[in-house]
Design a protein around this motif. Structure first.
Motif, PDB file in Angstrom:
ATOM      1  N   PRO A 147       2.558  -3.684   9.782  1.00 14.57           N
ATOM      2  CA  PRO A 147       3.998  -4.135  10.500  1.00 14.57           C
ATOM      3  C   PRO A 147       5.072  -4.155   9.531  1.00 14.57           C
ATOM      4  O   PRO A 147       6.149  -4.591  10.456  1.00 14.57           O
ATOM      5  CB  PRO A 147       3.431  -5.569   9.510  1.00 14.57           C
ATOM      6  CG  PRO A 147       2.203  -5.355   9.199  1.00 14.57           C
ATOM      7  CD  PRO A 147       2.289  -4.005   9.052  1.00 14.57           C
ATOM      8  N   ARG A 148       5.231  -3.785   8.727  1.00 12.07           N
ATOM      9  CA  ARG A 148       6.474  -2.944   8.039  1.00 12.07           C
ATOM     10  C   ARG A 148       6.564  -1.807   7.136  1.00 12.07           C
ATOM     11  O   ARG A 148       5.492  -1.964   6.631  1.00 12.07           O
ATOM     12  CB  ARG A 148       7.208  -4.413   6.779  1.00 12.07           C
ATOM     13  CG  ARG A 148       8.339  -4.433   6.143  1.00 12.07           C
ATOM     14  CD  ARG A 148       8.837  -5.609   5.610  1.00 12.07           C
ATOM     15  NE  ARG A 148      10.117  -5.436   5.024  1.00 12.07           N
ATOM     16  CZ  ARG A 148       9.943  -6.096   3.684  1.00 12.07           C
ATOM     17  NH1 ARG A 148       8.958  -7.029   3.473  1.00 12.07           N
ATOM     18  NH2 ARG A 148      11.249  -5.707   3.251  1.00 12.07           N
ATOM     19  N   LEU A 149       7.569  -1.212   7.040  1.00  8.29           N
ATOM     20  CA  LEU A 149       7.579   0.450   6.801  1.00  8.29           C
ATOM     21  C   LEU A 149       8.594   0.686   5.312  1.00  8.29           C
ATOM     22  O   LEU A 149       9.618   0.080   5.818  1.00  8.29           O
ATOM     23  CB  LEU A 149       7.453   1.356   7.528  1.00  8.29           C
ATOM     24  CG  LEU A 149       6.979   3.120   7.301  1.00  8.29           C
ATOM     25  CD1 LEU A 149       5.658   2.376   7.038  1.00  8.29           C
ATOM     26  CD2 LEU A 149       7.296   3.895   8.152  1.00  8.29           C
ATOM     27  N   VAL A 150       8.703   0.595   4.008  1.00  5.06           N
ATOM     28  CA  VAL A 150       9.334   0.595   3.309  1.00  5.06           C
ATOM     29  C   VAL A 150       9.823   1.879   2.601  1.00  5.06           C
ATOM     30  O   VAL A 150       8.648   2.320   2.471  1.00  5.06           O
ATOM     31  CB  VAL A 150       9.778  -0.561   2.515  1.00  5.06           C
ATOM     32  CG1 VAL A 150       9.309  -1.902   3.212  1.00  5.06           C
ATOM     33  CG2 VAL A 150       8.106  -0.663   1.063  1.00  5.06           C
ATOM     34  N   ARG A 151      10.392   1.820   1.915  1.00  3.19           N
ATOM     35  CA  ARG A 151      10.896   3.617   0.798  1.00  3.19           C
ATOM     36  C   ARG A 151      10.698   2.357  -0.638  1.00  3.19           C
ATOM     37  O   ARG A 151      11.305   1.274  -0.864  1.00  3.19           O
ATOM     38  CB  ARG A 151      12.287   4.012   1.225  1.00  3.19           C
ATOM     39  CG  ARG A 151      11.783   5.222   1.448  1.00  3.19           C
ATOM     40  CD  ARG A 151      12.765   6.429   1.726  1.00  3.19           C
ATOM     41  NE  ARG A 151      12.408   7.679   2.361  1.00  3.19           N
ATOM     42  CZ  ARG A 151      12.662   7.993   3.262  1.00  3.19           C
ATOM     43  NH1 ARG A 151      13.667   7.293   3.624  1.00  3.19           N
ATOM     44  NH2 ARG A 151      12.811   9.199   4.416  1.00  3.19           N
ATOM     45  N   ILE A 196       6.218  10.032   0.764  1.00  4.35           N
ATOM     46  CA  ILE A 196       5.610   8.448   0.544  1.00  4.35           C
ATOM     47  C   ILE A 196       5.987   7.401   0.843  1.00  4.35           C
ATOM     48  O   ILE A 196       7.575   7.406   0.537  1.00  4.35           O
ATOM     49  CB  ILE A 196       5.502   9.509  -0.892  1.00  4.35           C
ATOM     50  CG1 ILE A 196       5.090  10.316  -1.513  1.00  4.35           C
ATOM     51  CG2 ILE A 196       4.959   7.589  -2.051  1.00  4.35           C
ATOM     52  CD1 ILE A 196       5.037  10.976  -3.132  1.00  4.35           C
ATOM     53  N   CYS A 197       5.604   6.958   0.940  1.00  2.49           N
ATOM     54  CA  CYS A 197       6.584   5.003   1.827  1.00  2.49           C
ATOM     55  C   CYS A 197       5.848   4.033   1.200  1.00  2.49           C
ATOM     56  O   CYS A 197       4.170   4.896   0.686  1.00  2.49           O
ATOM     57  CB  CYS A 197       6.694   5.406   3.226  1.00  2.49           C
ATOM     58  SG  CYS A 197       5.075   5.853   4.216  1.00  2.49           S
ATOM     59  N   ALA A 198       5.515   2.992   1.573  1.00  3.96           N
ATOM     60  CA  ALA A 198       4.053   2.129   1.544  1.00  3.96           C
ATOM     61  C   ALA A 198       4.831   1.351   2.783  1.00  3.96           C
ATOM     62  O   ALA A 198       5.195   1.116   3.319  1.00  3.96           O
ATOM     63  CB  ALA A 198       5.271   1.346   0.490  1.00  3.96           C
ATOM     64  N   MET A 199       3.844   0.470   3.266  1.00  2.00           N
ATOM     65  CA  MET A 199       3.232  -0.910   3.923  1.00  2.00           C
ATOM     66  C   MET A 199       2.812  -1.995   3.256  1.00  2.00           C
ATOM     67  O   MET A 199       2.737  -2.092   2.650  1.00  2.00           O
ATOM     68  CB  MET A 199       1.996   0.021   4.734  1.00  2.00           C
ATOM     69  CG  MET A 199       2.153   1.404   5.282  1.00  2.00           C
ATOM     70  SD  MET A 199       0.697   1.666   6.319  1.00  2.00           S
ATOM     71  CE  MET A 199      -0.011   1.893   5.401  1.00  2.00           C
ATOM     72  N   PHE A 200       3.252  -3.262   3.861  1.00  2.00           N
ATOM     73  CA  PHE A 200       3.072  -4.359   3.892  1.00  2.00           C
ATOM     74  C   PHE A 200       1.952  -4.622   4.549  1.00  2.00           C
ATOM     75  O   PHE A 200       1.785  -4.224   5.820  1.00  2.00           O
ATOM     76  CB  PHE A 200       4.605  -5.435   3.770  1.00  2.00           C
ATOM     77  CG  PHE A 200       5.032  -5.497   2.281  1.00  2.00           C
ATOM     78  CD1 PHE A 200       4.132  -6.480   1.786  1.00  2.00           C
ATOM     79  CD2 PHE A 200       6.219  -5.006   2.065  1.00  2.00           C
ATOM     80  CE1 PHE A 200       5.535  -5.707   0.274  1.00  2.00           C
ATOM     81  CE2 PHE A 200       7.098  -5.047   1.240  1.00  2.00           C
ATOM     82  CZ  PHE A 200       5.828  -5.657  -0.314  1.00  2.00           C
ATOM     83  N   THR A 249       0.567  -1.469   0.441  1.00  2.00           N
ATOM     84  CA  THR A 249      -0.190  -0.319   0.279  1.00  2.00           C
ATOM     85  C   THR A 249       0.845   0.996  -0.084  1.00  2.00           C
ATOM     86  O   THR A 249       1.362   1.113   1.239  1.00  2.00           O
ATOM     87  CB  THR A 249      -1.079   0.007   1.206  1.00  2.00           C
ATOM     88  OG1 THR A 249      -1.706  -0.981   1.174  1.00  2.00           O
ATOM     89  CG2 THR A 249      -1.506   1.076   1.303  1.00  2.00           C
ATOM     90  N   TYR A 250       0.593   2.385  -0.973  1.00  2.00           N
ATOM     91  CA  TYR A 250       1.290   3.716  -1.345  1.00  2.00           C
ATOM     92  C   TYR A 250       0.436   4.531  -0.707  1.00  2.00           C
ATOM     93  O   TYR A 250      -0.488   3.895  -0.481  1.00  2.00           O
ATOM     94  CB  TYR A 250       2.004   3.634  -2.575  1.00  2.00           C
ATOM     95  CG  TYR A 250       2.448   2.687  -3.047  1.00  2.00           C
ATOM     96  CD1 TYR A 250       3.755   3.410  -3.591  1.00  2.00           C
ATOM     97  CD2 TYR A 250       2.124   1.829  -4.049  1.00  2.00           C
ATOM     98  CE1 TYR A 250       4.481   3.121  -4.693  1.00  2.00           C
ATOM     99  CE2 TYR A 250       3.181   1.032  -4.831  1.00  2.00           C
ATOM    100  CZ  TYR A 250       4.246   1.473  -4.999  1.00  2.00           C
ATOM    101  OH  TYR A 250       4.992   1.141  -5.667  1.00  2.00           O
ATOM    102  N   MET A 251       1.282   5.150   0.408  1.00  2.00           N
ATOM    103  CA  MET A 251       0.896   6.143   1.585  1.00  2.00           C
ATOM    104  C   MET A 251       2.195   7.113   1.281  1.00  2.00           C
ATOM    105  O   MET A 251       3.051   7.194   1.116  1.00  2.00           O
ATOM    106  CB  MET A 251       1.107   5.549   2.687  1.00  2.00           C
ATOM    107  CG  MET A 251       0.958   6.165   3.726  1.00  2.00           C
ATOM    108  SD  MET A 251      -1.123   6.303   4.345  1.00  2.00           S
ATOM    109  CE  MET A 251      -1.114   4.960   4.685  1.00  2.00           C
TER     110      MET A 251
END
Length: 780
Positions: free
Chosen positions: A434-438, A455-459, A407-409
């Motif tokens: 649970p997990r936060l990524v660039r 801007i980031c993404a979540m799993f 999910t892009y946030m």
């Protein structure tokens, strides 16, 4: 010197943490006072190239060369830019343009010069690698961007979040949702083709979301390159004040670099891959043009900026700094478009473009972001861009990743932390992150927290595109993005036996792409997919084969016709059925009339004016349900009906025989009866078609459009090529791709986008009705 060489050869094996530790020990931390060295202490990740000749090494001395080599050689792919506490040093930008203008090629150079990648690869993947941002195999094969891809980079102390968007109109939703969360954009234009159909569409999308932009005129090395024609087209076609901040030194094969009108220097791009930007005095042959274009820049700024206007009236000559400040003010206010130029493929002009992004596009705290307070009747609330305020973020894009849904946030205010709890405002569901990524194209880089403006993404978060998340204390919802309706559909069935992967793929694609829709035809029981064009649906069918191992057979594409009424009529219908025991009874009376689409895109309206309890209130929703059911499938050719208002004025009910089902059937039949008396028509999608071909084929190409009953709206002729804009029915455009290739010896190209629905000619309507009735008989 041998010690230094050994060190350089061994340093690539160091971990990112070890390299950071060494850098901090040798040159100080980011917050420490700056030391006079060529390492930039504001960034603890280091650039990945070095170009030091042997004789230079001997002249400069070993210590300086070591520092220079370390700075240029260390790979940043595993390292991250330092988190900047100053939000003013952050830029969220998108790169958008018409198809084949060079967006992805430009993004590849941006990543190279900012140290995110070690080596440049070209778009079509001829070297079996392909551009970094085109991570999908299909993208590399076809040479087009299908999905928007996000990455981040750093340049001269500034952090960038970059989204590379598709240029093809079939994937316009990718541009739409990217611009919804970005603060600025780079609009890429071809120096030969200039402003094209999709350029105008992208500009319209930027205006919809109030996104300031910089223009980059690319492909200055191409034959027929004319940047001044492009600047003029920006003013006339996009109706914006635009002026060049640079002039080219030569063009086509003689393109040597650009002249900066603010710094008053000639910029040459030297070294391997144009890494070194060398400033020199302006050559004498370009001085006259440079003076004229600087005066033109001043003149255009005077029309949009008060300070420049005063200086213009007083006949004062502004400095480069004063011009830069005025450009920034006017660009952020969306009154002016600064125009840069260069050639991404030839590695010229990209670094000055990055400087201009830093100088002229806004930081997140300079952009007004509005949310709706659901606790206060959706009152508008301005968000703060402060990390101390409660968290508010928007999920703007979904993707199926290797580890589940990605999910892009976009974070608007507050902090998003791994392991923290956030609440989905739509369903009030509390979720642990649970997990936060660039994102770096298809690569993931874990982070612990993300601040406002990022801007980031979540799993592992189950949600839909467009959902707003908060910390639970706020009930804010971000405004939704515009989603166009599909214009084309086709039937789809798997070869052989249907497997669970068939429905799994369709469900995933629907969730990811709001413009891709699936339904099962009630009569034929066929699976129907709908989308924005032939290429859009073709890509999804191919992805089903590659990603889910499901080979599919597709039917002939069907145009998304609509039905509508052109007149109003009254109805008075009684539904009565007696079959022993309690029967069915319901009478409805009222009228239908044509209706216009409202601001929310709704064009079907049901209104009850029943008084005195002639129809019990608990049966009114059943009446509305009957009307909506009738709108789903028209009575001429079975396509949806649009633009109708149904007003229920009176009716009657029976104490025993009336039921919800009886009133639903009564309303459905009453609607059908009134609809057929209201001069119904069939509406077909009209497409805006933009054709470009060599000028010697102009007569043949225009003749082909006329044969398809198209209306020529505009033509423009250049030295070698001409472009033509026409409005043509989508139904007449099938097979045009092969026709244009045949007419222009493979040199012509076209693009099209949905414009509006328009009623078909009477003889065509009669043919469509006849074909539909024939099909109905065959099915029975």
């Amino acid at each position: 010197m041998s010690v230094f060489r050994s060190f350089i050869n061994a340093q690539s094996a160091l971990t990112a943490q070890a390299r950071r530790t060494f850098s901090t020990a040798m040159y100080g931390s980011a917050g420490a006072p700056k030391k006079p060295s060529c390492i930039n202490p504001d960034m603890l990740y280091l650039q990945p190239r070095w170009h030091v000749q042997k004789d230079q090494a001997l002249q400069q001395g070993p210590g300086k060369v070591l520092a220079g080599m370390i700075q240029k050689r260390w790979n940043s792919a595993a390292a991250q830019p330092v988190e900047l506490t100053n939000i003013q040093k952050l830029r969220n930008i998108g790169i958008s343009a018409h198809i084949d203008s060079g967006k992805t090629t430009l993004t590849e150079r941006v990543l190279f010069y900012t140290g995110r990648i070690n080596q440049i690869h070209e778009v079509r993947g001829k070297d079996n690698v392909g551009a970094k941002m085109d991570s999908m195999e299909l993208e590399r094969e076809k040479g087009i961007t299908i999905q928007s891809a996000a990455t981040y980079a750093a340049w001269k102390g500034y952090n960038f979040n970059i989204i590379d968007t598709p240029g093809h109109v079939d994937f316009t939703i990718e541009v739409e949702r990217a611009l919804r969360v970005l603060d600025g954009a780079v609009l890429v234009l071809c120096a030969v083709s200039g402003v094209q159909s999709q350029t105008i569409t992208v500009d319209r999308q930027m205006k919809r979301y109030n996104v300031p932009r910089i223009c980059f005129i690319n492909k200055m090395d191409r034959a027929g390159a004319n940047p001044w024609k492009v600047v003029e087209a920006l003013r006339t076609k996009l109706k914006m004040h635009a002026a060049a901040l640079q002039i080219p030194m030569g063009a086509e094969d003689n393109f040597k670099g650009v002249i900066d009108l603010l710094k008053w220097k000639a910029l040459h791009f030297e070294g391997a891959d144009g890494v070194d930007v060398v400033e020199r005095d302006i050559p004498e042959e370009f001085l006259e043009l440079a003076n004229a274009k600087r005066a033109e820049l001043f003149e255009h700024l005077a029309e949009v900026d008060e300070a420049m206007s005063d200086m213009f009236i007083m006949e004062e000559n502004p400095t480069g700094e004063q011009l830069a400040e005025a450009i920034r003010r006017a660009t952020i206010a969306r009154k002016f478009i600064p125009v840069m130029m260069g050639s991404a493929i030839k590695n010229k002009g990209v670094q000055p473009l990055l400087d201009s992004v830093c100088a002229y596009l806004p930081s997140p705290d300079e952009v007004t972001n509005i949310a709706l307070d659901l606790k206060n009747e959706e009152a508008k609330v301005e968000l703060s861009s402060s990390e101390k305020d409660p968290f508010v973020g928007l999920a703007f894009k979904l993707e199926e990743g290797r580890f589940g849904q990605l999910t892009y946030m976009r974070v608007y205010q507050g902090m998003l932390r791994r392991g923290g709890f956030i609440t989905n405002v739509k369903n009030d569901k509390k979720i642990k992150v649970p997990r936060l990524v660039r994102m770096h194209s298809d690569e993931l880089e874990d982070v612990d927290e993300i601040g406002p403006g990022e801007i980031c993404a979540m799993f592992g978060v189950d949600c839909s595109s467009g959902d707003t998340f908060t910390d639970g204390a706020l009930q804010y919802s971000m405004t939704s993005m515009f989603v166009p309706n599909p214009v084309i559909s086709l039937s789809l069935k798997p070869k052989g036996k249907e497997t669970p992967n068939f429905s799994k793929a369709l469900n995933r694609f629907q969730k990811e792409d709001p413009t891709f829709k699936v339904h099962v035809d009630a009569e034929t029981k066929e699976t129907i997919i709908e989308g924005m064009g032939e290429l859009h649906l073709e890509i999804y069918v191919e992805r089903m084969r590659r990603e889910y191992n499901v080979d599919c057979v597709t039917g002939k594409p069907v145009v998304a016709f609509r039905e509508a009424i052109t007149d109003g009529s009254k109805f008075n219908y009684t539904h009565k059925k007696q079959s022993g025991g309690s029967g069915q009874y319901g009478r409805v009376q009222g009228y239908i009339e044509p209706a216009e689409m409202d601001e929310d895109g709704k064009d079907a309206f049901f209104e009850s004016r029943v008084v005195g309890g002639n129809i019990p209130t608990n049966y009114i929703p059943a009446c509305e349900k009957g009307f909506k059911e009738g709108m789903q499938k028209g009575f001429l050719i079975g396509h949806p009906i649009t633009g109708v208002r149904m007003v229920l004025e009176d009716g009657a009910a029976h104490a025993v025989d009336s039921s919800e089902l009886a009133f639903k059937i009564a309303t459905l039949n009453a609607f059908k009866e009134a609809y057929l008396k209201s001069s119904p028509v069939i509406m077909e999608p009209i497409m805006k078609v933009d054709v470009t071909a060599p000028i010697e084929f102009q007569g043949t190409v225009i003749g082909g459009i006329n044969k398809r009953k198209g209306t020529i709206v505009d033509t423009e002729s250049g030295e070698d090529y001409f472009s033509c804009v026409a409005e043509v029915s989508l139904n007449a455009m099938f097979g045009y791709a092969s026709e244009i290739r045949g007419q222009s010896q493979g040199k012509g190209e076209f693009s099209m986008e949905y414009l509006r629905h328009q009623k078909v000619l009477p003889q065509e309507q009669a043919e469509l009705i006849k074909a539909y009735q024939k099909k109905q008989k065959e099915d029975k």
